[in-house]
Design a protein around this motif. Structure first.
Motif, PDB file in Angstrom:
ATOM      1  N   TYR A 335      51.341  40.475  45.853  1.00  0.00           N
ATOM      2  CA  TYR A 335      52.777  40.692  46.028  1.00  0.00           C
ATOM      3  C   TYR A 335      53.179  41.933  45.254  1.00  0.00           C
ATOM      4  N   ALA A 336      53.842  42.847  45.930  1.00  0.00           N
ATOM      5  CA  ALA A 336      54.425  44.015  45.282  1.00  0.00           C
ATOM      6  C   ALA A 336      55.568  44.488  46.181  1.00  0.00           C
ATOM      7  N   ARG A 337      56.791  44.220  45.788  1.00  0.00           N
ATOM      8  CA  ARG A 337      57.956  44.540  46.626  1.00  0.00           C
ATOM      9  C   ARG A 337      58.326  46.010  46.508  1.00  0.00           C
ATOM     10  N   GLU A 366      53.212  43.339  34.121  1.00  0.00           N
ATOM     11  CA  GLU A 366      53.629  43.618  35.488  1.00  0.00           C
ATOM     12  C   GLU A 366      53.564  42.370  36.369  1.00  0.00           C
ATOM     13  N   PHE A 367      52.833  41.352  35.904  1.00  0.00           N
ATOM     14  CA  PHE A 367      52.656  40.143  36.711  1.00  0.00           C
ATOM     15  C   PHE A 367      53.641  39.064  36.285  1.00  0.00           C
ATOM     16  N   GLY A 368      54.145  38.341  37.300  1.00  0.00           N
ATOM     17  CA  GLY A 368      55.140  37.315  37.044  1.00  0.00           C
ATOM     18  C   GLY A 368      54.804  35.992  37.698  1.00  0.00           C
ATOM     19  N   THR A 369      55.673  35.029  37.479  1.00  0.00           N
ATOM     20  CA  THR A 369      55.460  33.650  37.912  1.00  0.00           C
ATOM     21  C   THR A 369      55.862  33.452  39.373  1.00  0.00           C
ATOM     22  N   ALA A 370      55.068  32.626  40.061  1.00  0.00           N
ATOM     23  CA  ALA A 370      55.371  32.285  41.449  1.00  0.00           C
ATOM     24  C   ALA A 370      55.650  30.797  41.573  1.00  0.00           C
ATOM     25  N   HIS A 371      56.548  30.447  42.483  1.00  0.00           N
ATOM     26  CA  HIS A 371      56.823  29.053  42.817  1.00  0.00           C
ATOM     27  C   HIS A 371      56.100  28.698  44.107  1.00  0.00           C
ATOM     28  N   ILE A 372      55.592  27.468  44.184  1.00  0.00           N
ATOM     29  CA  ILE A 372      54.800  27.042  45.340  1.00  0.00           C
ATOM     30  C   ILE A 372      55.442  25.820  45.965  1.00  0.00           C
ATOM     31  N   LYS A 373      55.775  25.959  47.231  1.00  0.00           N
ATOM     32  CA  LYS A 373      56.318  24.836  47.988  1.00  0.00           C
ATOM     33  C   LYS A 373      55.275  24.346  48.984  1.00  0.00           C
ATOM     34  N   VAL A 374      55.140  23.038  49.078  1.00  0.00           N
ATOM     35  CA  VAL A 374      54.270  22.420  50.077  1.00  0.00           C
ATOM     36  C   VAL A 374      55.159  21.619  51.019  1.00  0.00           C
ATOM     37  N   ASP A 383      51.747  30.335  36.771  1.00  0.00           N
ATOM     38  CA  ASP A 383      52.034  31.300  35.716  1.00  0.00           C
ATOM     39  C   ASP A 383      50.792  32.140  35.460  1.00  0.00           C
ATOM     40  N   PRO A 384      50.810  33.432  35.777  1.00  0.00           N
ATOM     41  CA  PRO A 384      49.620  34.265  35.591  1.00  0.00           C
ATOM     42  C   PRO A 384      49.344  34.644  34.142  1.00  0.00           C
ATOM     43  N   HIS A 385      50.168  34.131  33.235  1.00  0.00           N
ATOM     44  CA  HIS A 385      49.950  34.397  31.817  1.00  0.00           C
ATOM     45  C   HIS A 385      49.538  33.131  31.060  1.00  0.00           C
ATOM     46  N   GLU A 386      48.995  32.172  31.799  1.00  0.00           N
ATOM     47  CA  GLU A 386      48.608  30.919  31.153  1.00  0.00           C
ATOM     48  C   GLU A 386      47.495  31.136  30.138  1.00  0.00           C
ATOM     49  N   VAL A 387      46.512  31.961  30.467  1.00  0.00           N
ATOM     50  CA  VAL A 387      45.477  32.305  29.493  1.00  0.00           C
ATOM     51  C   VAL A 387      45.563  33.768  29.093  1.00  0.00           C
ATOM     52  N   ASN A 388      46.311  34.552  29.874  1.00  0.00           N
ATOM     53  CA  ASN A 388      46.707  35.915  29.501  1.00  0.00           C
ATOM     54  C   ASN A 388      45.558  36.917  29.443  1.00  0.00           C
ATOM     55  N   LYS A 419      58.164  41.671  39.838  1.00  0.00           N
ATOM     56  CA  LYS A 419      56.824  41.618  39.240  1.00  0.00           C
ATOM     57  C   LYS A 419      55.770  41.604  40.347  1.00  0.00           C
ATOM     58  N   ARG A 420      54.525  41.365  39.949  1.00  0.00           N
ATOM     59  CA  ARG A 420      53.407  41.250  40.881  1.00  0.00           C
ATOM     60  C   ARG A 420      52.792  39.858  40.773  1.00  0.00           C
ATOM     61  N   PHE A 421      52.082  39.469  41.806  1.00  0.00           N
ATOM     62  CA  PHE A 421      51.358  38.200  41.788  1.00  0.00           C
ATOM     63  C   PHE A 421      50.232  38.309  42.823  1.00  0.00           C
ATOM     64  N   THR A 422      49.029  37.837  42.457  1.00  0.00           N
ATOM     65  CA  THR A 422      47.891  37.962  43.366  1.00  0.00           C
ATOM     66  C   THR A 422      47.338  36.606  43.758  1.00  0.00           C
TER      67      THR A 422
END
Length: 430
Positions: A335-337, A366-374, A383-388, A419-422
């Motif tokens: 993700y990069a808007r 530069e990386f941020g948190t994403a929400h996931i819907k099922v 959270d991409p910074h859980e272990v950083n 932010k970004r998210f991969t």
């Protein structure tokens, strides 16, 4: 005994290749070169590592193939210890490469070129990710059929959300292959004497698999003085609180060599493993398939939204005996808007019963948190910074008994839309 005298001599040729251990001020290579590998105490310590010799039909078959000069493939999958962390140089001094060399020296004629080496250790990852990676990273998408598979996740699986189901599924995925490989379970240990052997070893007992335990070999003698029977100290064995030194990797290789020798000297068991029994913990992920940008159009319907880019700043690993690194999960969606662009979500439509998301953890701001819907319901936050640090993170999204159509939507949290998210990929069970 540790095996034939030749394999010990072969190890001795390569002594002194490690670099200094700077924090302690003592050269790790000194530990390795001055260590007495032939003392009765050392041999007894290595003997304690043999947790279970297990059913020997498959391992003896692989040994016989090696002795006859036929091709034998030895494959290793696990975490950072299998990757070779703490070993210098990592591609030649890891326990995996050294036990492969040990096997060649013990059983293969001539130069041992008929024995082939496949190593797929990835730091910071549990068997929840290992079972998804197995087809790609060990079997190389069906181009490799290992004769021996060594599985090492005992210090990584605290992060396995399935609490052993993925581990047993990985074991069954390996052992159920048509070519009937020998599967060996290896239990490494942390400096604080911890591992998950109590959870994972029962899987090995259940299928009567060969098992090697560094906890059984080391922990009791760690607590003793030299006069009481200490053979190796924690300072000698551990490079840091998680990973072995060169000496530690050598001890792990010796322990596997001890298993090889013990099986070689044993009478052949009459029957192969009994795989008809019900699983001990679970087998829900045996048939998991990796889904990423490479095969997505064949398997699912995807609207990438603003997850159009491909991330090239990925976790890297030295695979096999390579001295260069390979990027993990290169077929990803990032993700990069763009400026003035609406923050569109990623949508995956897929028929499945189980689904694991693999996303990138990062130390970059530069990386941020994403929400996931099922199916329209917010179920997880990634959270991409859980272990950083840059690594691969597995997260279980769907775990149901029956196959049905699901829609998974991944969108940036409101405050993180710039932010970004991969998304590295998915593992799904249809």
């Amino acid at each position: 005994m540790l095996g034939d005298a030749g394999d010990v001599a072969e190890e001795d040729k390569h002594q002194g290749m490690s670099a200094p251990r700077d924090p302690v001020g003592v050269a790790e290579s000194t530990y390795e070169t001055e260590f007495d590998y032939h003392s009765p105490g050392y041999i007894e310590m290595i003997g304690r590592s043999l947790l279970n010799k297990g059913n020997n039909v498959r391992l003896k078959r692989a040994i016989e193939k090696a002795q006859q000069g036929e091709p034998v493939v030895m494959a290793y999958i696990g975490g950072s210890v299998t990757h070779g962390a703490g070993a210098k140089p990592i591609h030649l001094r890891s326990y995996a490469y050294r036990s492969y060399e040990r096997f060649k020296a013990m059983f293969a004629p001539s130069d041992g070129s008929s024995i082939h080496f496949v190593k797929s250790g990835v730091g910071g990852t549990p068997s929840e990710l290992g079972v998804v990676r197995y087809e790609r990273d060990v079997l190389r998408d069906g181009t490799i059929q290992p004769d021996i598979v060594i599985i090492e996740f005992a210090v990584n699986d605290a992060d396995d959300e399935t609490r052993g189901n993925c581990y047993e599924s990985l074991v069954l995925k390996a052992i159920s292959a048509d070519n009937k490989p020998a599967v060996i379970l290896l239990f490494s240990v942390f400096e604080n004497d911890w591992n998950l052997q109590d959870r994972l070893a029962p899987v090995g007992w259940h299928y009567d698999l060969p098992m090697v335990s560094m906890k059984d070999a080391l922990v009791e003698q760690f607590r003793k003085t030299k006069d009481e029977g200490n053979i190796v100290s924690k300072e000698q064995y551990f490079h840091d609180i998680y990973h072995p030194t060169n000496l530690g990797h050598r001890i792990m290789a010796d322990s596997l060599g001890h298993l090889f020798g013990a099986v070689n000297r044993s009478e052949l068991d009459q029957e192969d493993h009994d795989l008809s029994r019900s699983p001990l913990i679970g087998d829900d992920f045996v048939n998991v398939t990796l889904l990423d940008r490479k095969n997505a159009e064949l398997l699912a319907r995807i609207d990438t939204g603003c997850f159009r880019q491909t991330d090239t700043d990925l976790q890297m690993a030295e695979l096999d005996d390579h001295n260069y690194t390979t990027p993990l999960f290169p077929n990803n969606w990032m993700y990069a808007r763009g400026e003035m662009e609406e923050a569109k979500s990623f949508r995956l439509h897929l028929r499945c019963r189980r689904l694991i998301l693999i996303f990138k953890d990062s130390g970059s701001e530069e990386f941020g948190t994403a929400h996931i819907k099922v199916n329209g319901i917010l179920t997880k936050q990634a959270d991409p910074h859980e272990v950083n640090w840059t690594c691969c993170h597995a997260m279980l999204l769907i775990n149901e008994k029956h196959v049905r159509e699901h829609m998974v939507e991944i969108e940036m949290a409101e405050a993180h839309k710039d932010k970004r998210f991969t998304i590295l990929g998915f593992g799904y069970v249809g």
